[in-house]
Design an enzyme around this catalytic site. Sequence first.
Site, PDB file in Angstrom:
ATOM      1  N   GLY A   1      -5.971  -5.465  44.742  1.00  0.00           N
ATOM      2  CA  GLY A   1      -5.435  -4.207  45.237  1.00  0.00           C
ATOM      3  C   GLY A   1      -6.396  -3.506  46.177  1.00  0.00           C
ATOM      4  N   HIS A   2      -7.099  -4.275  47.004  1.00  0.00           N
ATOM      5  CA  HIS A   2      -8.168  -3.717  47.838  1.00  0.00           C
ATOM      6  C   HIS A   2      -7.673  -2.813  48.962  1.00  0.00           C
ATOM      7  CE1 HIS A   2      -6.922  -6.975  50.506  1.00  0.00           C
ATOM      8  NE2 HIS A   2      -7.606  -6.383  51.469  1.00  0.00           N
TER       9      HIS A   2
ATOM     10  N   ASN B   1       0.558 -13.282  45.966  1.00  0.00           N
ATOM     11  CA  ASN B   1       1.539 -12.485  45.237  1.00  0.00           C
ATOM     12  C   ASN B   1       1.129 -12.446  43.768  1.00  0.00           C
ATOM     13  OD1 ASN B   1       3.712 -11.205  44.109  1.00  0.00           O
ATOM     14  ND2 ASN B   1       5.199 -12.812  44.588  1.00  0.00           N
TER      15      ASN B   1
ATOM     16  N   TYR C   1       6.096   3.140  33.621  1.00  0.00           N
ATOM     17  CA  TYR C   1       4.764   2.901  34.190  1.00  0.00           C
ATOM     18  C   TYR C   1       3.697   3.039  33.113  1.00  0.00           C
ATOM     19  CZ  TYR C   1       0.634   3.578  37.160  1.00  0.00           C
ATOM     20  OH  TYR C   1      -0.600   3.486  37.742  1.00  0.00           O
TER      21      TYR C   1
ATOM     22  N   LYS D   1       0.938   0.276  31.666  1.00  0.00           N
ATOM     23  CA  LYS D   1      -0.506   0.489  31.640  1.00  0.00           C
ATOM     24  C   LYS D   1      -1.071   0.334  30.215  1.00  0.00           C
ATOM     25  CE  LYS D   1      -1.546   1.036  35.905  1.00  0.00           C
ATOM     26  NZ  LYS D   1      -2.450   0.052  36.576  1.00  0.00           N
TER      27      LYS D   1
ATOM     28  N   ASN E   1      -5.513  12.073  37.674  1.00  0.00           N
ATOM     29  CA  ASN E   1      -4.796  12.021  38.949  1.00  0.00           C
ATOM     30  C   ASN E   1      -5.775  11.828  40.104  1.00  0.00           C
ATOM     31  OD1 ASN E   1      -1.950  12.989  38.036  1.00  0.00           O
ATOM     32  ND2 ASN E   1      -3.375  14.446  37.136  1.00  0.00           N
TER      33      ASN E   1
ATOM     34  N   ARG F   1       3.926  17.326  53.556  1.00  0.00           N
ATOM     35  CA  ARG F   1       4.952  18.358  53.697  1.00  0.00           C
ATOM     36  C   ARG F   1       4.438  19.573  54.457  1.00  0.00           C
ATOM     37  NH1 ARG F   1       8.731  19.208  48.604  1.00  0.00           N
ATOM     38  NH2 ARG F   1       8.794  16.969  48.979  1.00  0.00           N
TER      39      ARG F   1
END
Length: 319
Positions: free
Chosen positions: A11-12, A41, A137, A141, A166, A188
Amino acid sequence: MQTNEKIYIAGHNGLVGSAIVRELKLKGFTNLITRTHKDLNLINQLEVQDFFNQEKPDYVFLAAAKVGGILANSIYPAEFIYENIMIEANVIHAAYNSGVKRLLFLGSTCIYPKIASQPLQEDALLTGPLEETNEPYAIAKIAGLKLCESYNRQYGTDFRSVMPTNLYGINDSFNSKNSHVIPALIQRFHNAKINNDSEVTLWGTGKALREFLYADDMASAAIFVMKLDKTAYQAKTKPMLSHINIGTGIENSIQEVAEIIKQIVGFKGKLKFDITKPDGTPRKLVDVSKLTSLGWQYKVGLNDGLRKTYDWFKISTRK
């Protein structure tokens, strides 16, 4: 970890993975292995095992995941639970098969019950119902954490887990359908400024409390935990409660964060909240005493981190 040992960062290209790569390079590590989704993948077990057989990494940072905010979790619950469980299972099992020295699994504090004593301690895990909006999710985890613990117990591996609060920062996702609260707010307010809008309306009441950690601080903590002596790590954890929280120990309301971003962006209009939309978990502050007692502290405050993130966002949108 020695600076010449092979380190695979799964996930670099993501928020956390890219921060880990930056931090490792700053610390002099030279043998980093990365693969894009096109090249590998992680949902495909055979591809993952073949990759590990070929590369034989010494260490693995498992930062790859399908992530998103309340909206994305509500629209794609099946994808969130399936893809994350498959990624975790494939990488962790292949790491075991290929004899990886140490693996660090990056989870999330959404693993904790919706209603739990604050700040959230590691032993709050599995003591109550999860927040409904991101339950798939969160379950994925939890599964990743328990996979690491189970392989440690059965095979004697050294697979570790950290649960960050977060996160935000450089390389965050600013896709309006998938982004978390800070990138969503930045985008936004920026668009509202460009369009000369008179107001910006946000979901919920603005009263929900959140703790935010800059991604580069998260990377620093991840490397710190990975490098800990095994005895030191085990002294702070248990075989079936082996994770460590990562955060700042400071919380802000969503309204406070929105006001800071509004000022940084330079939006002059009004801020409104749509109270018919969900707030998510009312409060989510983590207990970081385990990590701080080991000697780690965060460095980047919220205002500085938000300014760095917005500066990067402006550059990235001009490309």
